[in-house]
Design a protein around this motif. Structure first.
Motif, mmCIF file in Angstrom:
data_model
loop_
_atom_site.group_PDB
_atom_site.id
_atom_site.type_symbol
_atom_site.label_atom_id
_atom_site.label_comp_id
_atom_site.label_asym_id
_atom_site.label_seq_id
_atom_site.Cartn_x
_atom_site.Cartn_y
_atom_site.Cartn_z
ATOM 1 N N HIS A 65 0.731 -1.337 0.107
ATOM 2 C CA HIS A 65 -0.011 -0.091 -0.069
ATOM 3 C C HIS A 65 0.990 1.280 0.006
ATOM 4 N N TYR A 66 2.023 1.255 0.617
ATOM 5 C CA TYR A 66 2.703 2.383 0.841
ATOM 6 C C TYR A 66 4.292 1.996 -0.077
ATOM 7 N N ASN A 67 4.053 1.839 -1.306
ATOM 8 C CA ASN A 67 5.087 1.473 -2.074
ATOM 9 C C ASN A 67 5.564 2.606 -2.767
ATOM 10 N N PRO A 68 6.803 3.274 -2.398
ATOM 11 C CA PRO A 68 7.407 4.562 -2.854
ATOM 12 C C PRO A 68 7.437 4.508 -4.314
ATOM 13 N N SER A 69 6.657 5.199 -5.175
ATOM 14 C CA SER A 69 6.719 5.296 -6.564
ATOM 15 C C SER A 69 6.980 6.613 -7.156
ATOM 16 N N GLY A 70 7.087 7.570 -6.008
ATOM 17 C CA GLY A 70 7.267 9.087 -6.779
ATOM 18 C C GLY A 70 8.078 9.701 -5.350
ATOM 19 N N LEU A 71 8.911 10.675 -5.760
ATOM 20 C CA LEU A 71 9.389 11.518 -4.892
ATOM 21 C C LEU A 71 9.246 12.975 -5.099
ATOM 22 N N ALA A 72 8.816 13.803 -4.134
ATOM 23 C CA ALA A 72 8.727 15.192 -4.263
ATOM 24 C C ALA A 72 9.584 15.746 -3.237
ATOM 25 N N VAL A 73 10.670 16.430 -4.012
ATOM 26 C CA VAL A 73 11.710 17.316 -3.095
ATOM 27 C C VAL A 73 11.431 18.711 -2.986
ATOM 28 N N VAL A 74 11.214 19.119 -1.676
ATOM 29 C CA VAL A 74 10.765 20.473 -1.482
ATOM 30 C C VAL A 74 11.886 21.147 -0.767
ATOM 31 N N ASP A 75 12.269 22.080 -1.420
ATOM 32 C CA ASP A 75 13.423 22.910 -0.679
ATOM 33 C C ASP A 75 12.829 23.958 0.286
ATOM 34 N N LEU B 107 25.271 21.903 -6.605
ATOM 35 C CA LEU B 107 26.484 21.585 -5.557
ATOM 36 C C LEU B 107 27.550 22.911 -6.069
ATOM 37 N N ASP B 108 27.362 23.306 -7.009
ATOM 38 C CA ASP B 108 28.557 24.688 -7.295
ATOM 39 C C ASP B 108 27.892 25.831 -6.418
ATOM 40 N N GLU B 109 26.706 25.939 -6.495
ATOM 41 C CA GLU B 109 26.087 26.979 -5.678
ATOM 42 C C GLU B 109 26.534 26.881 -4.369
ATOM 43 N N LEU B 110 26.465 25.657 -3.787
ATOM 44 C CA LEU B 110 26.507 25.303 -2.387
ATOM 45 C C LEU B 110 28.249 25.708 -2.065
ATOM 46 N N ALA B 111 28.952 25.356 -2.973
ATOM 47 C CA ALA B 111 30.375 25.694 -2.691
ATOM 48 C C ALA B 111 30.825 27.019 -2.814
ATOM 49 N N GLU B 112 30.212 27.722 -3.617
ATOM 50 C CA GLU B 112 30.260 29.261 -3.648
ATOM 51 C C GLU B 112 29.836 30.016 -2.442
ATOM 52 N N ALA B 113 28.938 29.155 -1.652
ATOM 53 C CA ALA B 113 28.418 29.979 -0.591
ATOM 54 C C ALA B 113 29.535 29.874 0.474
ATOM 55 N N GLY B 114 30.387 28.977 0.595
ATOM 56 C CA GLY B 114 31.397 28.929 1.746
ATOM 57 C C GLY B 114 31.185 27.642 2.549
ATOM 58 N N LYS B 115 32.227 27.371 3.354
ATOM 59 C CA LYS B 115 32.225 26.335 4.286
ATOM 60 C C LYS B 115 30.952 26.536 5.701
ATOM 61 N N GLY B 116 30.297 25.389 5.982
ATOM 62 C CA GLY B 116 29.439 25.593 6.838
ATOM 63 C C GLY B 116 28.042 25.848 6.371
ATOM 64 N N HIS B 117 27.885 26.107 5.057
ATOM 65 C CA HIS B 117 26.583 26.311 4.428
ATOM 66 C C HIS B 117 26.088 24.783 4.130
ATOM 67 N N THR B 118 24.777 24.998 4.068
ATOM 68 C CA THR B 118 24.035 23.678 3.829
ATOM 69 C C THR B 118 22.704 23.880 2.778
ATOM 70 N N ILE B 119 22.575 22.935 2.171
ATOM 71 C CA ILE B 119 21.242 22.790 1.386
ATOM 72 C C ILE B 119 20.338 21.663 2.135
ATOM 73 N N GLU B 120 19.018 22.288 2.467
ATOM 74 C CA GLU B 120 18.128 21.182 3.219
ATOM 75 C C GLU B 120 16.880 20.801 2.302
ATOM 76 N N TYR B 121 16.454 19.714 2.241
ATOM 77 C CA TYR B 121 15.120 19.404 1.348
ATOM 78 C C TYR B 121 14.522 18.493 2.350
ATOM 79 N N GLN C 170 4.932 9.889 3.618
ATOM 80 C CA GLN C 170 6.071 9.827 4.636
ATOM 81 C C GLN C 170 6.837 11.208 4.082
ATOM 82 N N VAL C 171 7.367 11.875 5.144
ATOM 83 C CA VAL C 171 8.239 13.080 4.755
ATOM 84 C C VAL C 171 9.499 12.504 5.573
ATOM 85 N N LEU C 172 10.694 12.791 4.802
ATOM 86 C CA LEU C 172 11.956 12.514 5.384
ATOM 87 C C LEU C 172 12.982 13.605 5.074
ATOM 88 N N PRO C 173 13.873 14.156 6.315
ATOM 89 C CA PRO C 173 14.659 15.155 5.994
ATOM 90 C C PRO C 173 15.913 14.801 5.252
#
Length: 394
Positions: free
Chosen positions: A322-332, A358-372, A385-388
């Motif tokens: 019933h909960y077969n993961p068929s799709g993924l919505a990636v929300v920033d 990934l290029d934008e993350l590197a340009e932002a500098g160390k310690g910066h993150t991307i979260e979804y 289900q929502v996973l961090p």
């Protein structure tokens, strides 16, 4: 016991074969094509307009057989429609000397219907519709059988297809049954058009509205799962109120269906109590070489590494279907959404994390993150289900 003469039996068989061959030659004529690729029978006996109206007009004609005419003018022996997918023979009703109804099945909808055409009966026994092209060259009308050359269509390369056809005159009751079996007026078909153009729609709140722009009569709007939303219609305007974070909406008329997936980033609608799966990673590191590194220090191959869903042990069993993961919505964090179809619950990292991100993350500098927020969607289009997930530049 009676004795038979072998010579006499052989003679009888020869006579039978000879008779069958002659009969076959009579059945399959030899045709010609003109410079425009149009097929015709050069030796057709003239059937006057008066004779045509007397024997053909006012009657319905049902299909008996069709044999395709090859480019050499010879008929193919097998029945044209035998085993032919997506095509079936038509039936004709010459309702007057100027109006022709063609009854047919349209596989694209699919639907049984009829099309009314203006036609003329002109020289060389030809039936021409809408002053454009010949659909029939009538060769003979003998009692209740009509034989003709029929235009069948065009192949992908532009070659016109013709057949040697036989039709049988319908009795009044047969015509009535035919008309009942093909009820839709194909000349008045409309496309089912809605103001939603994509297969997936993303909204920030709980409400969404759209218009039904064109339909074949009355239309119906339904959710695949009625618990996901409420729907109200006012003339051609539709309002959807989401009760869950996603819903699959279907718009239907008597002939066609349109379906789209509606997804909301509203946090109040996020599912709870269905923490069934884990992803391979909840956090990755991006190093100075722009390489993705797993928590155990292993450098991942950007082109081939995948994230996969793994069911927690306590949920193994029937609930997973019933909960077969068929799709993924990636929300920033800005509530922008990307949607992916999962292959066996897997997604490649280079799809989830494009190089530009990934290029934008590197340009932002160390310690910066991307979260979804990674939101798992089942085959019914429901987020369950929502996973961090995050990437840290170190």
């Amino acid at each position: 016991m009676k004795n038979f003469s072998l010579r006499g039996l052989s003679g009888a068989l020869l006579l039978l074969v000879t008779h069958a061959s002659c009969s076959n030659d009579d059945d399959f004529l030899t045709f010609k094509f003109n410079e425009n690729g149009e097929c015709y029978y050069p030796s057709a006996s003239v059937i006057s307009a008066e004779r045509f109206e007397e024997t053909v007009v006012g009657y319905g004609w049902k299909h008996v057989s069709t044999h395709e005419i090859g480019q050499d003018g010879e008929c193919m022996k097998e029945e044209y429609y035998a085993g032919l997918d997506g095509a079936s023979p038509s039936y004709y009703y010459f309702e007057s000397a100027a109006s022709l109804k063609t009854y047919m099945h349209v596989d694209a909808y699919p639907v049984n219907g009829f099309r009314t055409s203006a036609y003329k009966y002109i020289d060389a026994n030809r039936v021409v519709v809408n002053n454009q092209h010949m659909i029939l060259q009538i060769l003979s009308v003998d009692k209740d059988l009509l034989k003709a050359v029929e235009y069948l269509g065009v192949r992908a390369g532009g070659t016109k297809i013709y057949g040697y056809v036989t039709y049988k005159r319908m009795a009044e009751q047969e015509l009535a049954e035919c008309q009942k079996s093909y009820p839709v007026d194909l000349s008045d078909l409309k496309d089912l058009a809605i103001s939603v153009t994509g297969e997936s729609v993303f909204v920030n709140g709980k409400a969404f509205e759209f218009d039904v722009l064109e339909s074949n009569g009355a239309y119906i709007v339904k959710a695949l799962n009625e618990e996901t939303c409420s729907i109200t219609c006012n003339d051609n305007h539709v309002n959807v109120k989401l009760l869950k974070s996603s819903a699959t909406i279907t718009v239907s008329d008597i002939l066609k269906h349109r379906r789209f997936w509606l997804f909301s980033t509203d946090e109040e609608l996020e599912p709870t109590g269905t923490d069934i799966y884990d992803f391979t990673y909840t956090e990755l590191t991006l190093n100075e070489n722009k390489e993705l590194v797993a928590p155990d220090g292993y450098v991942l191959n950007y082109k081939s590494a995948r994230m996969e869903t793994k069911a927690r042990k306590e949920y193994y069993g029937s609930i997973l279907s019933h909960y077969n993961p068929s799709g993924l919505a990636v929300v920033d964090t800005g509530k922008q959404v990307r949607f992916f179809r999962l292959n066996r619950g897997e997604i490649y990292l280079n799809e989830l994390l494009p190089q530009t991100v990934l290029d934008e993350l590197a340009e932002a500098g160390k310690g910066h993150t991307i979260e979804y927020k990674l939101e798992l969607v089942n085959a019914a289009g429901v987020v369950f289900q929502v996973l961090p997930f995050k990437v840290v530049y170190k």
